[in-house]
Scaffold this motif. Structure first.
Motif, PDB file in Angstrom:
ATOM      1  N   LEU A 161       1.187  17.395  -7.345  1.00 54.02           N
ATOM      2  CA  LEU A 161       1.044  17.475  -5.890  1.00 54.02           C
ATOM      3  C   LEU A 161       1.599  16.202  -5.277  1.00 54.02           C
ATOM      4  CD1 LEU A 161      -0.048  19.094  -3.502  1.00 54.02           C
ATOM      5  CD2 LEU A 161      -2.238  17.915  -3.784  1.00 54.02           C
TER       6      LEU A 161
ATOM      7  N   PHE B  37       2.535  13.949  -1.833  1.00 55.43           N
ATOM      8  CA  PHE B  37       2.175  13.781  -0.428  1.00 55.43           C
ATOM      9  C   PHE B  37       3.292  13.054   0.304  1.00 55.43           C
ATOM     10  CE2 PHE B  37      -1.919  14.796  -2.104  1.00 55.43           C
ATOM     11  CZ  PHE B  37      -2.615  15.358  -1.030  1.00 55.43           C
TER      12      PHE B  37
ATOM     13  N   LYS C 165       0.599  14.366   4.240  1.00 53.07           N
ATOM     14  CA  LYS C 165       0.455  15.822   4.123  1.00 53.07           C
ATOM     15  C   LYS C 165       1.003  16.285   2.782  1.00 53.07           C
ATOM     16  CE  LYS C 165       0.813  16.791   9.065  1.00 53.07           C
ATOM     17  NZ  LYS C 165       1.565  17.519  10.116  1.00 53.07           N
ATOM     18  N   ALA C 166       0.357  17.299   2.206  1.00 59.75           N
ATOM     19  CA  ALA C 166       0.837  17.848   0.938  1.00 59.75           C
ATOM     20  C   ALA C 166       2.144  18.577   1.172  1.00 59.75           C
ATOM     21  CB  ALA C 166      -0.196  18.788   0.346  1.00 59.75           C
ATOM     22  N   SER C 167       3.188  18.253   0.373  1.00 68.23           N
ATOM     23  CA  SER C 167       4.497  18.853   0.572  1.00 68.23           C
ATOM     24  C   SER C 167       4.972  19.644  -0.631  1.00 68.23           C
ATOM     25  CB  SER C 167       5.526  17.749   0.885  1.00 68.23           C
ATOM     26  OG  SER C 167       5.576  16.818  -0.180  1.00 68.23           O
ATOM     27  N   SER C 168       4.137  19.761  -1.621  1.00 70.93           N
ATOM     28  CA  SER C 168       4.507  20.592  -2.765  1.00 70.93           C
ATOM     29  C   SER C 168       3.257  21.226  -3.322  1.00 70.93           C
ATOM     30  CB  SER C 168       5.218  19.733  -3.816  1.00 70.93           C
ATOM     31  OG  SER C 168       4.334  18.747  -4.322  1.00 70.93           O
TER      32      SER C 168
ATOM     33  N   GLY D 207       1.454  23.991  -1.021  1.00 66.16           N
ATOM     34  CA  GLY D 207       1.897  23.815   0.356  1.00 66.16           C
ATOM     35  C   GLY D 207       0.798  23.232   1.221  1.00 66.16           C
ATOM     36  N   TRP D 208       1.202  22.427   2.190  1.00 69.82           N
ATOM     37  CA  TRP D 208       0.194  21.739   3.003  1.00 69.82           C
ATOM     38  C   TRP D 208      -0.629  22.708   3.834  1.00 69.82           C
ATOM     39  CZ3 TRP D 208       0.033  22.246   8.203  1.00 69.82           C
ATOM     40  CH2 TRP D 208       1.202  22.688   8.872  1.00 69.82           C
ATOM     41  N   GLU D 209      -0.015  23.858   4.250  1.00 64.56           N
ATOM     42  CA  GLU D 209      -0.766  24.808   5.049  1.00 64.56           C
ATOM     43  C   GLU D 209      -1.957  25.365   4.276  1.00 64.56           C
ATOM     44  OE1 GLU D 209       3.610  25.077   6.141  1.00 64.56           O
ATOM     45  OE2 GLU D 209       2.429  25.151   4.298  1.00 64.56           O
TER      46      GLU D 209
ATOM     47  N   TYR E  48      -3.641  23.875   1.779  1.00 65.07           N
ATOM     48  CA  TYR E  48      -4.699  22.870   1.632  1.00 65.07           C
ATOM     49  C   TYR E  48      -5.383  22.574   2.962  1.00 65.07           C
ATOM     50  CZ  TYR E  48      -2.922  22.268  -3.056  1.00 65.07           C
ATOM     51  OH  TYR E  48      -2.546  22.500  -4.342  1.00 65.07           O
ATOM     52  N   HIS E  49      -4.636  22.709   4.030  1.00 64.65           N
ATOM     53  CA  HIS E  49      -5.250  22.548   5.357  1.00 64.65           C
ATOM     54  C   HIS E  49      -6.287  23.652   5.586  1.00 64.65           C
ATOM     55  CE1 HIS E  49      -5.443  21.432   9.623  1.00 64.65           C
ATOM     56  NE2 HIS E  49      -5.425  22.745   9.891  1.00 64.65           N
TER      57      HIS E  49
END
Length: 880
Positions: free
Chosen positions: A613, A615, A619-622, A625-627, A629-630
Motif C-alpha cells: 500500500l 501513500f 491518501k492511499a494510491s494503490s 484504492g483510496w476511495e 479505504y475512505h
C-alpha cells in the motif's frame, strides 16, 4: 357609548318637549353612529326608559326616496303614492291623535328625485307643506357634506329642520363601543373574534382608514368577519385577508410581519420599467413610504406628472406600480383625458342630477385603494384641472350627491407629452446649450396654471429610449405575449436567448415610436411561429418556451414540464419510540457489523494484501484504492459513534445533548393515492404556478406542526447514516467508484445567478456531511464527485428547482448528472422555493426553511432513492 347616550337623551328630550312635530336633522360623518343612535332611542322608548308609554305606540317608518318613484311612468303617479304614504303616517289609526314619524337617510335624493323634463317638482316639494304645518315629524340622517348640499339646493326645506350634530367619539370611547359590539357579533354569529384580530383592525384603521371615523370604519370590517367566519374563530390573519379583499392591496404591503429584501422593490420596478431610472426611484420611494406607514393621510399617497415623448414607458410605469401594489395591472383606474375636453366634463366626472354617479368619484368611491392614471392630462378642459386642485391638495372630492370621496389611499399619475416636440427639434437642429429638462419644465409652466403645478409632488421627465434599453423592453414585450390565453392555459416560462433578444431589438428599434414599434415587430416575428408548436402540445401541460435565433430567424422551442411523482406513503423509516432506543441502535450496529464482514470477504477475494500500500499526499494510491479505504474508515467511525450512543441507552445516568429537531413539515399538497386523477393533477399545477398557491404553502408551513421531535431527529439521522453506507456498499462490491459531475444552471438566459450559487452551496454542504469528496466550480456551475453508487444517491435530485422571488416569474434551475439535454428527467419539477423563506419538496410534500440544514437535506435525498433500493439498504429488520 357615553357620547351616543348623551346625544340620544338630548334629541329625545328635545323631541318630547318640542311644540308640535319639529323636524330633526341628525348630522355626522359616515360611521360615527347616526343609525345606532336612532336604534338606541327607539329601544329606550319601547322599554319605557324615559317614561311609561301612554296610549298608542308611535312608530318610525324608514323611507327610501328612490323606491317611491319606482315603476311610476305617468306624471302625477308618484305624487299620489307619496301623498298616500304621508297620509298614512299622519293618521296611522282611526281616531289617533298622534302621528307616526318618518326616517330618511338619503336626504339629497329628496331634492333630486321626481324632477323630469315634464315636471320640476321633487319629493321635498310634496313633503315640505306637512313639515311647515308640523303635521308629521321627519328625521333625516346626513353627513356634513350631504347637509351642505341640502342647504345649497333647498335652503327653505333645510331651514325647517333642527340640526343635531354628532361628532366622532374619543379613541377610548370608540374602543369601548367596538369591544361591546364585538361581544354582540360573537353571540349572534356563534363566532370568536380574538383580541389580536381587534388590534389588527385598529392598526388597519389607523394606517389606511384614518379619514373614516371610528367606530364605524372598524365595525364594518368586523361585521363582515363575523358573518364570514361564523362557527369559527377570526384572528389577525383572517383580518388581513378580509382587508386584502376590501382594499385590493397585496398582503405583503400592509402586513408588518412581511419584510422587503434590500433592493427588492427597486430591482423589480427597474426590471419592468426599462431606461427610466428617475421614475423607478420615485415609484420605489412611494412603495417604501406606504410599507413603512409614513404617508401623509391628508393628501393622496403621491402625485406625479410624467412627461416625455410617446412610447417611452409613462403609462407602463403606472401599470408596473399597480401590479406591485395590487397584484394585477387590471386594477389600474385609467381615464383618457381626450374624453374630457369640453366644459361638461366636470359633471361627467363628479355626476349631476341626471347621472348622479360621477365617473371619477364613482370609480374611486368603490375602489378607494389603487392607482389613478389620468392619461394626456394636458388635453382635459381647464375646469377639470381646477377640479383636480382639491384632489391633489386635500385628497378628497365631493360628488353631486354630497358624498365625500376619499383619495388619500390612491397614487395619482398624470401623463403628458407637452414639450416633446420642442425637445426633439432642439436636439436635432440647435447646439446643446441647455439640458432637455429645461425645455420640458418650460413647456409645463406654459401649459398648466402655477397653482396646479405647485400641487404635484414630482414632475418626472422620461428619456427617449436607446438601443441598449430596447433589449430589456423586448424581453418585457415577449412576456406580454405570454399573457395570451394560449400561453396562460399552459403555464408558460419564457427563456429568450441573448442573440434572439438583440436581433428582435435591432429590427424593432425606432427612437421616435419607442416601445410600440418593437411590440409590432414581435407580433409579426413570434405569434405565428409559436402557434405552429402550441397546437401540437397538450393544453394542460406547463411549458418552457425558448426563443432562439437560427439562420437569422426567430425559432420558438417548446419543452413540456412534468411534476415528480409523489413517493409512496410508507417511505419514511419505521422508527421506534424512545423506550426501545437500545434495541434500535443494536440493530444498526448489527447492520454495520455485516458491512464489516462483507468488506473483509471482499478484501480476501481481491487479495489486496498481496500488493504493498503506497501513500501519496496522505491518501492511499494503490492497493484497493483510496476511495475504498475512505469508505471503510467511514464505516468504522459510524460504528464507534453508534456504539457510544448505544451504551448511553444502557446507562440511566448517561446525559447527552438533544438533537436539533428537523424543521420539515408536511404541507399536504395532494393526497398521494389520488395523484393519477386528472383533476388532482390540474389542481396542483394551478397552485404551484400562482402566487396564491405559493402563499397557501407558506402559511401551511408557518402554522403547521413539525412531526420530528429531538429523539426522532436523532433516530432518523443515525438510520440514514447506516442506510447510505449500505447503499454505497453496493458500489464498493461492484468494484469501482463512479466519477461524475452534478451540473447546476439556469434555464433562463441571464437570470438565476443567485439561485444557482445557492444550490451549489447546499449540495456542497450535503456532500460534506456525507463525507463524500467533491470539488466545487462555481463559475461553471459544477460539483465534481467521485464516490461509490453516485447515480443511485443523486438520481432523485435530477430535474427542475423552481425559484419564486418577489413578483417575478419563476426561475427554473436545472440539476443534472451530466448534460441536462440528455437526461430523461431533466424537465420534471422536483422542488419549489418561495423566495428566501421556504422550499417545498414535491416528492415528499414536506416544506422547510429555505436555509435547509444538511441533516434535513439528507432526508429529502433519501426519499429520491428508488423504492427497491431503499428496501434493499434498510438496516432494520421488518419486525422492529
Amino acid at each position: 357609548m357615553q357620547c351616543q347616550t348623551n346625544i340620544g337623551n338630548k334629541s329625545w328630550e328635545f323631541n318630547a318637549s318640542a311644540l308640535g312635530n319639529t323636524p330633526i336633522a341628525l348630522i355626522g360623518p359616515e360611521g360615527v353612529g347616526k343609525h345606532t343612535m336612532i336604534h338606541e332611542v327607539i329601544w329606550r322608548y319601547e322599554s319605557g326608559y324615559y317614561e311609561p308609554k301612554k296610549g298608542r305606540t308611535q312608530r318610525i317608518w324608514q323611507i327610501d326616496p328612490t323606491r317611491i318613484i319606482s315603476g311610476m311612468s305617468i306624471v302625477g303617479m308618484w305624487q299620489k303614492r307619496f301623498e298616500s304614504i304621508i297620509s298614512y303616517v299622519q293618521h296611522p289609526a282611526e281616531g289617533s291623535k298622534t302621528s307616526d314619524k318618518i326616517l330618511i337617510d338619503n336626504p339629497v335624493a329628496l331634492l333630486r328625485i321626481g324632477k323630469s323634463a315634464q315636471n320640476n317638482m321633487s319629493l321635498s316639494d310634496v313633503l315640505r307643506p306637512y313639515l311647515e304645518k308640523r303635521q308629521i315629524q321627519a328625521i333625516i340622517l346626513a353627513t356634513p357634506e350631504e347637509w351642505k348640499v341640502v342647504q345649497e339646493k333647498g335652503r327653505r326645506f333645510a331651514g325647517l329642520f333642527q340640526a343635531v350634530r354628532l361628532n366622532e367619539p374619543s379613541m377610548e370611547t370608540a374602543i369601548r363601543i367596538i369591544l361591546k359590539n364585538r361581544r354582540l357579533l360573537e353571540r349572534e354569529n356563534n363566532t370568536s373574534i380574538t383580541i389580536q384580530a381587534v388590534q389588527q383592525l385598529l392598526a388597519i384603521q389607523r394606517n389606511y382608514l384614518k379619514n373614516k371615523p371610528l367606530p364605524g370604519s372598524v365595525m364594518k370590517l368586523m361585521r363582515q368577519l363575523a358573518v364570514k367566519y361564523r362557527y369559527r374563530s377570526a384572528n389577525a390573519p383572517e383580518v388581513r385577508e378580509e382587508f386584502k379583499a376590501f382594499s385590493g392591496l397585496e398582503e405583503r404591503i400592509f402586513d408588518s410581519s412581511r419584510q422587503f429584501q434590500e433592493g427588492e422593490v427597486r430591482d423589480h420596478i427597474a426590471q419592468e420599467l426599462v431606461g427610466q431610472a428617475k421614475a423607478a426611484d420615485a415609484l420605489t420611494n412611494v412603495i417604501h413610504i406606504i410599507k413603512a406607514k409614513l404617508a401623509d393621510k391628508s393628501k393622496p399617497l403621491a402625485s406625479f406628472l410624467f412627461i416625455g415623448p410617446t412610447g417611452v414607458g409613462k403609462t407602463q410605469a403606472a401599470k408596473v406600480v399597480c401590479k406591485y401594489l395590487m397584484g394585477d395591472e387590471k386594477h389600474l383606474m385609467r381615464f383618457d383625458m381626450n374624453e374630457y375636453i369640453d366644459a361638461g366634463a366636470v359633471q361627467r366626472l363628479i355626476g349631476d342630477d341626471f347621472n348622479p354617479e360621477g365617473q371619477l368619484t364613482g370609480t374611486v368611491r368603490y375602489r378607494p385603494f389603487g392607482i389613478l392614471l389620468l392619461d394626456e392630462i394636458e388635453k382635459a378642459h381647464p375646469l377639470v384641472h381646477d377640479l383636480l386642485l382639491q384632489v391633489l391638495d386635500d385628497g378628497r372630492l365631493t360628488d353631486s350627491l354630497g358624498r365625500t370621496v376619499d383619495f388619500t389611499n390612491t397614487i395619482i399619475i398624470m401623463t403628458s407629452n407637452v414639450g416633446a416636440q420642442q425637445a426633439n427639434v432642439r436636439l436635432g437642429y440647435q447646439p446643446d446649450t441647455e439640458d432637455e429638462g429645461a425645455v420640458y419644465r418650460r413647456a409645463v409652466e406654459n401649459e398648466f396654471r402655477p397653482e396646479f403645478v405647485n400641487r404635484i409632488d414630482q414632475i418626472i421627465i422620461f428619456n427617449p429610449l436607446e438601443l441598449s434599453h430596447i433589449l430589456g423592453i423586448a424581453r418585457l414585450q415577449i412576456k406580454e405575449l405570454l399573457q395570451r390565453d394560449g400561453f396562460v392555459r399552459r403555464t408558460t416560462i419564457l427563456n429568450i436567448s441573448k442573440e434572439a433578444l438583440e436581433w428582435v431589438a435591432k429590427r424593432g428599434f425606432d427612437s421616435r415610436m419607442g416601445g410600440r414599434a418593437l411590440k409590432r415587430q414581435i407580433e409579426r416575428d413570434l405569434t405565428s411561429l409559436s402557434a405552429e408548436q402550441l397546437i401540437s402540445t397538450q393544453i394542460d401541460t406547463p411549458i418552457l418556451f425558448d426563443v432562439l435565433l437560427q439562420d437569422e430567424q426567430l425559432t420558438p422551442k417548446i419543452r413540456p414540464l412534468q411534476f415528480v411523482q409523489p413517493v409512496e406513503d410508507d417511505w419514511l423509516p419505521a422508527l421506534p419510540d424512545e423506550t426501545r432506543g437500545r434495541r434500535f441502535y443494536n440493530q444498526l450496529l448489527n447492520a454495520l457489523e455485516k458491512i464489516r464482514r462483507q468488506l473483509e470477504a471482499y478484501e480476501e477475494k481481491m487479495e489486496a494484501h498481496a500488493d504493498p500500500l503506497v501513500f501519496a499526499d496522505g491518501k492511499a494510491s494503490s492497493g484497493m484504492g483510496w476511495e475504498y479505504y475512505h469508505f471503510k474508515g467511514r464505516v468504522e467511525e459510524t460504528r464507534e459513534a453508534l456504539n457510544n450512543i448505544s451504551l448511553g441507552f444502557r446507562d440511566r445516568n448517561y446525559k447527552y445533548g438533544p438533537a436539533i429537531p428537523l424543521r420539515l413539515k408536511p404541507v399536504s399538497l395532494v393526497p398521494r393515492k389520488d395523484w393519477s386523477a386528472k383533476g388532482i393533477r390540474e389542481n396542483i399545477k394551478d397552485r404551484l404556478f400562482q402566487q396564491e398557491g405559493i402563499r397557501e404553502i407558506r402559511e401551511a408551513y408557518q402554522f403547521g406542526t413539525a412531526p420530528f421531535d429531538s429523539i426522532k431527529t436523532e433516530f432518523i439521522g443515525n438510520y440514514l447514516e447506516v442506510a447510505f453506507l449500505q447503499l454505497q456498499l453496493r458500489g464498493v462490491l461492484a468494484g469501482k467508484p463512479q466519477k461524475g459531475s452534478l451540473r447546476i444552471g439556469s434555464y433562463i438566459t441571464g437570470m438565476g445567478h443567485w439561485e444557482t450559487g445557492f444550490l451549489l452551496d447546499k449540495y456542497s454542504e450535503l456532500l460534506q456531511l456525507l463525507d463524500i469528496p467533491h470539488k466545487v466550480n462555481k463559475n461553471l456551475g459544477l460539483i465534481d464527485i467521485e464516490t461509490f453508487s453516485l447515480h443511485d444517491l443523486f438520481s432523485g435530485e435530477v430535474g427542475i428547482h423552481l425559484f419564486y422571488l418577489g413578483q417575478r416569474s419563476p426561475i427554473p434551475i436545472h440539476v443534472s448528472l451530466g448534460s441536462p439535454e440528455k437526461d430523461k428527467n431533466a424537465y420534471r419539477i422536483v422542488r419549489i422555493y418561495d423566495g428566501r423563506d421556504t422550499l417545498t419538496d414535491l416528492r415528499t410534500g414536506f416544506s422547510n426553511a429555505v436555509n435547509i440544514a444538511g441533516s434535513e437535506f439528507k432526508l429529502l435525498l433519501y426519499a429520491g432513492i428508488g423504492k427497491e433500493i431503499r428496501d434493499a439498504v434498510n438496516p432494520l429488520p421488518a419486525n422492529l
